[in-house]
Design an enzyme around this catalytic site. Sequence first.
Site, PDB file in Angstrom:
ATOM      1  CB  THR A 100       9.911  29.225 -97.193  1.00 48.48           C
ATOM      2  OG1 THR A 100      10.221  29.249 -98.584  1.00 48.48           O
ATOM      3  CG2 THR A 100       9.464  27.811 -96.812  1.00 48.48           C
ATOM      4  CE  LYS A 175      11.041  26.687-101.162  1.00 41.27           C
ATOM      5  NZ  LYS A 175      11.259  28.098-100.840  1.00 41.27           N
ATOM      6  CE  LYS A 243      12.977  29.823 -93.393  1.00 39.50           C
ATOM      7  NZ  LYS A 243      12.012  30.055 -94.507  1.00 39.50           N
TER       8      LYS A 243
END
Length: 303
Positions: A100, A175, A243
Amino acid sequence: MVESPIAVGVIGLGTMGKPMSLNLLRAGFPLVVHNRTAGKADEILAAGGRWGDSPLAVAQQSEVVITMVTDSAAVQDVILGQKGVAGGVRRGSVVVDMSTISPRSAQEIAARLAEQGVLFLDAPVSGGFAGAVQGTLSILVGGDESAANRVLPVLQAMGRNITYMGPSGSGQVTKLVNQILVAVNQSGVAEALVFAAKAGADPGKIIEAVKGGGASSFQLENQGPRMVAGNLAPGFMVKHMLKDLHLILEMAEDICMPLPLTTLVSQLYRSLAADGKAESGTQAIVTVLERLGGQEVAHPRQQ
């Protein structure tokens, strides 16, 4: 078994990369792997995989190269850095990043590899460690559609729901949308369970009572019981969610999109990290709501 095996390379054998690699081997793909910590490859080598001394060496032996590492900087390094994939990949090969990262980074890498006649797909995943082990991941694919069709058998060895989303960066955008939904919903589940406990209700019975109606969600049915049991063991770590939330808020700034709920939730997860729970599972968000409400959901709490 695969009728015409595609030579596959995997770089990154962490929580997700290792079980994904084992599923590729089980599906019959010749596999070469590399990881910064070589010992993490032992199980894969014992199962028939081969070792590459660097990302470059993996690329030299592969038609499809998969990267599954921590963040945008790590992906840039293993693909474009010294002894990176770009130094060894052959013209016409496909590089698939399943980490990701930011959509912008994905687009930049795609442009750089295109100069060498190499196709790049951003294909982040959803489904966590369990999905990686079971081969049931959802895979969100961005990039050249013909390349996506070409590597479909490889992706099918690791996932069940593979969706082509559009040009480079589209997989990563999808995502990030997924992570907004997960983080906000999970925080709502935690808040609801703490509310239930403080109101004198049994949080476990609450889950059973409402999960069949409009309040049902994956987070309620899967993470709710973990919260009630006091189980903070990681499936997906707080530090990784932080993150992802950083990437979301960074992109929101770029496109001038207010995200009030996501901004608040990011601060709740940051509170968890400040409390020493960066490597706990994201369901540990319940402990923040417990502290705010002065009410614990579970006794005793597992670590």
